[in-house]
Scaffold this active site. Structure first.
Site, short mmCIF file in Angstrom:
data_model
loop_
_atom_site.label_atom_id
_atom_site.label_comp_id
_atom_site.label_asym_id
_atom_site.label_seq_id
_atom_site.Cartn_x
_atom_site.Cartn_y
_atom_site.Cartn_z
N ARG A 244 60.81 53.32 48.79
CA ARG A 244 61.08 54.70 48.35
C ARG A 244 62.43 54.79 47.63
O ARG A 244 62.55 55.43 46.59
CB ARG A 244 61.06 55.64 49.56
CG ARG A 244 59.68 55.91 50.13
CD ARG A 244 59.70 56.98 51.20
NE ARG A 244 58.35 57.40 51.52
CZ ARG A 244 57.67 57.02 52.60
NH1 ARG A 244 58.24 56.20 53.48
NH2 ARG A 244 56.43 57.44 52.79
N GLY B 232 53.79 62.95 46.68
CA GLY B 232 52.73 63.74 47.28
C GLY B 232 51.69 62.89 47.98
O GLY B 232 51.46 61.73 47.63
N PHE C 43 52.40 51.42 47.79
CA PHE C 43 53.22 50.98 48.91
C PHE C 43 52.66 49.71 49.53
O PHE C 43 51.44 49.54 49.63
CB PHE C 43 53.28 52.08 49.98
CG PHE C 43 54.28 53.16 49.66
CD1 PHE C 43 55.54 53.14 50.25
CD2 PHE C 43 53.98 54.17 48.77
CE1 PHE C 43 56.47 54.13 49.96
CE2 PHE C 43 54.89 55.16 48.47
CZ PHE C 43 56.15 55.14 49.07
N HIS D 286 83.06 32.74 25.00
CA HIS D 286 84.23 31.89 25.24
C HIS D 286 84.01 30.92 26.40
O HIS D 286 84.96 30.31 26.88
CB HIS D 286 85.47 32.75 25.51
CG HIS D 286 86.00 33.39 24.27
ND1 HIS D 286 87.09 34.23 24.27
CD2 HIS D 286 85.58 33.33 22.98
CE1 HIS D 286 87.32 34.64 23.04
NE2 HIS D 286 86.42 34.11 22.24
#
Length: 481
Positions: free
Chosen positions: A380, A294, A362, A148
């Site tokens: 993270r 880990g 990282f 619309h």
């Protein structure tokens, strides 16, 4: 007849995993961000016509009457005034934006959908007019069809009866595209009352093409008619049963009528229930995404070969069970996780790397005016947010020549708890994983899924037994959620 919530969730999870879900959003989705619906938008316009908007059922005609008397400008100003203001994000759209949905359809003029998708980093290809249908935005993640129009172009917004009558000539490609997707994809209609005359008209026109008497299943939400609502109460508190029964019959008829288009109704007690339903679907969907946390400078009671084999074969089994592994490429851990996952992906014909493995090394350099620690925390959070389950193993690093617990793993555990993820620490691998295990085992009310597995997680070093137990835990989680 409505469908049960459990059947709805099962169907939606299946379509999400097949990347085959679309959203059709009505005004109800934007109300969560403070925008008005059609009735609210036209309230002042109706008052100028000496009409009571709450008594009007044909809102398109209200807009047309005002256009007939005053032209388009006041209507355009109403659209601009209402939808140009900055709006808060709403939780339902936030949840949807995190799911793998690559097509949105909407009759709304506001930009909540595309803005929220952009917040998540997705590249949005917005279609406002049919002239844009031929264009393809490079590297797009999602397409938003604004049937619309858009607040930025109020002159072209579909709102008056004239606009609706010209729809087939000026926006026919929207109808054609929608027809194709209703045949091939599953839709959730959210924020819709199904009183929009254009949508009703479009659905009616394409119904014959929706595979006859067996169209693809789609879903919508309706709030159950509740006899305790204030609108059914007299001044003395008694219930106007006749009014309640009338609305109940009308809703039942509407639910049955929508089945003609393959639209199945999910009846809820309150519209706020939709948020919890979507949260639950997101949580169940992400259980298949497993973040392995880990790092290891050394492996404690494990030899390097034993640790390598455990990590390799664990990730291999997870992929074989159709889980998606997310890895941050932790020192001494990430490469073995990746190798195991890739071995299974290459062994199984038809499996694609991106469907089963996400690698997120990282960042190693400062950027954007943030410290490396700040960047790593953001990183993270982003990785963990994409997962549903976290497995923690080892977790040590060297600082000033000494092997110490990895504080990064501790932070990942804390983030996972904040985000309500399922956490599986392998205590027998020692270091930070052992520390986290000791904390977890004292809180089995929260970590209920680990209760029967504590001994193996804490003491076992046999690779096959550990991997088998992790598989049991994940299946327990999947059955429960």
């Amino acid at each position: 007849m409505s469908v049960s919530l459990s059947l709805f969730e099962k169907a939606i999870l299946k379509e999400l995993r097949n990347n085959n879900l679309s959203i059709f959003a009505g005004a109800g989705l934007s109300r969560g961000s403070g925008f008005v619906d059609w009735r609210g938008l036209l309230q002042d316009i109706a008052e100028e016509l000496e009409l009571d908007i709450n008594k009007e059922l044909d809102l398109v005609s209200v807009a047309q009457y005002h256009f007939n008397a005053n032209g388009r400008q006041t209507i355009n100003e109403a659209i601009v005034d209402e939808f140009q203001r900055t709006a808060e994000r709403n939780e339902n759209m936030n949840i949807l934006s995190r799911l793998p949905i690559d097509t949105y359809w909407t009759t709304n003029y506001d930009s909540i959908i595309e803005d929220t998708l952009g917040d998540t980093g997705k590249i949005v290809d917005k279609k406002i007019s049919q002239n844009q249908m031929k264009n393809y935005k490079p590297n797009r993640d999602v397409v938003v069809y604004k049937m619309h129009g858009d607040k930025e172009f109020p002159d072209e917004a579909v709102i008056t009866r004239d606009d609706y009558e010209k729809y087939d000539s000026e926006r026919a490609l929207f109808t054609t595209q929608l027809k194709g997707e209703l045949i091939s994809k599953t839709f959730i209609f959210i924020g819709f009352s199904f009183e929009d005359p254009n949508l009703e008209q479009i659905l009616s026109k394409i119904r014959i093409d929706l595979l006859g008497d067996s169209p693809k299943n789609h879903y919508c939400f309706f709030r159950k008619v509740n006899r305790l609502d204030e609108r059914y109460k007299n001044s003395d508190g008694t219930i106007r049963e006749e009014d309640y029964n009338y609305d109940k019959v009308k809703q039942d008829l509407k639910v049955k009528d929508l089945k003609r288009f393959g639209i199945n109704s999910v009846l809820i007690d309150e519209y706020s229930d939709i948020t919890n339903i979507l949260k639950n679907i997101e949580k169940k969907f992400k259980v298949n995404k497993i973040f392995i946390s880990g790092s290891a400078e050394e492996y404690g009671n494990y030899s390097e070969e034993e640790a390598k084999s455990l990590l390799h074969n664990l990730s291999k089994l997870l992929v074989s069970n159709s889980h998606h592994i997310i890895s941050g490429f932790g020192l001494g851990v990430g490469s073995y996780v990746i190798n195991g996952a890739l071995e299974e992906i290459f062994r199984s014909k038809g499996k694609k790397i991106n469907d089963f493995l996400t690698l997120r090394p990282f960042p190693q350099a400062v950027s954007g005016g943030k410290t490396l620690k700040e960047l790593w925390t953001e990183y993270r959070k982003d990785m963990i947010n994409e997962s549903g389950v976290m497995i923690l193993m080892f977790g040590n690093k060297v600082v000033d020549g000494q092997v110490v617990e990895a504080n990064g793993m501790i932070e990942e555990y804390q983030i996972a708890r904040e985000k309500d993820k399922y956490i599986i620490p392998i205590g027998s691998t020692g270091y930070a994983a052992k520390k986290i295990f000791n904390e977890v085992k004292g809180n089995l009310e929260e970590f209920w899924y680990l209760e029967d597995s504590l001994d193996i997680l804490e003491n076992e070093q046999d690779e096959q037994k550990i991997i088998f137990e992790i598989n049991i835990i994940i299946e327990k989680i999947r059955r429960r959620v």
